[in-house]
Design an enzyme around this catalytic site. Structure first.
Site, PDB file in Angstrom:
ATOM      1  N   GLN A   1      -4.730  -1.356   9.375  1.00 24.43           N
ATOM      2  CA  GLN A   1      -4.581  -2.698   8.810  1.00 24.43           C
ATOM      3  C   GLN A   1      -5.145  -3.754   9.766  1.00 24.43           C
ATOM      4  OE1 GLN A   1      -3.418  -3.500   5.682  1.00 24.43           O
ATOM      5  NE2 GLN A   1      -4.047  -5.581   6.214  1.00 24.43           N
TER       6      GLN A   1
ATOM      7  N   LYS B   1       0.847  -1.207   0.000  1.00 27.60           N
ATOM      8  CA  LYS B   1       0.000   0.000   0.000  1.00 27.60           C
ATOM      9  C   LYS B   1       0.876   1.248   0.000  1.00 27.60           C
ATOM     10  CE  LYS B   1      -3.835  -2.462   2.073  1.00 27.60           C
ATOM     11  NZ  LYS B   1      -4.575  -2.854   3.269  1.00 27.60           N
TER      12      LYS B   1
ATOM     13  N   ASP C   1     -11.013   2.764   3.498  1.00 30.76           N
ATOM     14  CA  ASP C   1     -11.275   1.328   3.365  1.00 30.76           C
ATOM     15  C   ASP C   1     -12.758   1.081   3.069  1.00 30.76           C
ATOM     16  OD1 ASP C   1      -9.239  -0.529   3.425  1.00 30.76           O
ATOM     17  OD2 ASP C   1      -8.997  -0.457   5.592  1.00 30.76           O
TER      18      ASP C   1
END
Ligand code: NDP
Length: 288
Positions: free
Chosen positions: A98, A54, A121
């Site tokens: 995460q 990422k 997200d």
């Protein structure tokens, strides 16, 4: 029939190039480049790889990434305090925490603490609710990436029977909402589904996200179906496989995603696109 590959690698590269153009354009207009905070708690090896990818994608797309690597012993209160600081930071457009988080931290509390306008997200109840009401804001990255991949492959879900195997909050459920919003007729299967084979056999679009290596035999796949395999499973011999038996499924499907090189890179590209969209909205700008 031998399926055509839905090339997630190539499509994600093109999508990231689009994001790069847009962020360069922002900088050229004197606006701020998007900023993404990537928060990792603990040292899960798989998460470490995802987080690294990422951050690399941020570099590729001209997004500023800010790393917050916290020890596994971090308390929920400390993580919440960090989220609050990031929510208030004007240079940060996206906050990514995460998963998995250590067991002593409640993931729902963390997701709900993130400002929905920075929830790149797409997991916050506000953003999932907006999608359910056909007014999408920030969309969950994996399903959003899949929708972009289908669109760029010329596949229209409208009117098709779509079957989703898996009902997780991050993949199966938002995937069902995406396909419903795109006017597919949807069926969602899970571990209590009575006759999975029959459900899979009806699918013109089949999306599988169970985390069970090759659990869908190719012989179950309807002739000419479009198969999207979300699963990423590492076998004891080191091979990466999806949740669908690729070789036999590819003999029946019209289109299929490979593992690796299918959904995985699209998820990250969608995250970059979400961060750009969040930044544009927060800066009161529209895409060039
Ligand atoms: P979860 O474990 O959260 O969910 C799995 C789902 O599969 C559950 O809804 C479960 O049903 C269902 N399921 C499990 N076994 C069966 C079965 N025998 N028959 C029918 N349904 C079943 O997984 P995730 O959604 O988080 O992830 C799924 C896979 O996708 C994993 O391999 C993960 O690594 C991968 N993934 C890949 C991403 C990418 O970018 N490519 C992103 C996210 C995930 P029930 O709810 O009833 O238990």
């Amino acid at each position: 029939m031998t399926a055509k590959l839905i090339d997630g690698k190539a499509i994600s590269k093109a999508l990231k190039a689009d994001v790069r153009r847009a962020t360069d354009e922002l900088a050229a207009r004197g606006a701020r480049r998007p900023g993404l905070a990537v928060v990792m708690v603990g040292e899960d090896p798989a998460s470490g790889i995802y987080v690294r990818n990422k951050r690399l994608s941020c570099e590729e797309t001209g997004i500023l990434s800010v790393a917050h690597d916290l020890p596994a012993t971090t308390s929920e209160a400390t993580l919440v305090a960090l989220i609050d600081r990031l929510n208030a930071d004007p240079a940060i457009d996206g906050i990514l925490v995460q998963s998995p988080l250590p067991k002593h931290i409640n993931p729902h509390a963390i997701i709900e603490r993130i400002d929905p306008a920075k929830d790149v997200d797409g997991f916050h109840p506000y953003n999932v609710g907006r999608l359910a009401l056909r007014k999408p804001t920030l969309r969950s990255c994996t399903p959003y990436g899949i929708m972009i991949m289908l669109e760029r492959s010329g596949i229209a879900p409208r009117g098709k029977d779509a079957v989703i195997v898996g009902q997780s909050n991050i993949v199966g459920r938002p995937m069902a909402l995406e396909l419903l919003a795109a006017a597919a007729t949807i069926t969602v299967c899970h571990s209590a589904t009575r006759d999975l084979r029959a459900e899979v056999g009806r699918a013109a679009i089949l999306v599988v996200a169970t985390g069970k290596p090759e659990m869908i035999p190719g012989s179950w796949v309807r002739e000419g179906a479009i198969v999207v395999d979300v699963g990423i499973n590492r076998l004891p011999d080191g091979r990466l496989v999806g949740d669908v038996e690729f070789k036999s499924a590819a003999e029946r499907a019209s289109w299929i995603t490979p593992v690796p090189g299918g959904v995985g890179p699209m998820t990250i590209a969608a995250l970059m696109k979400n961060t750009l969209e969040s930044s544009l909205a927060r800066q009161g700008l529209v895409a060039a």
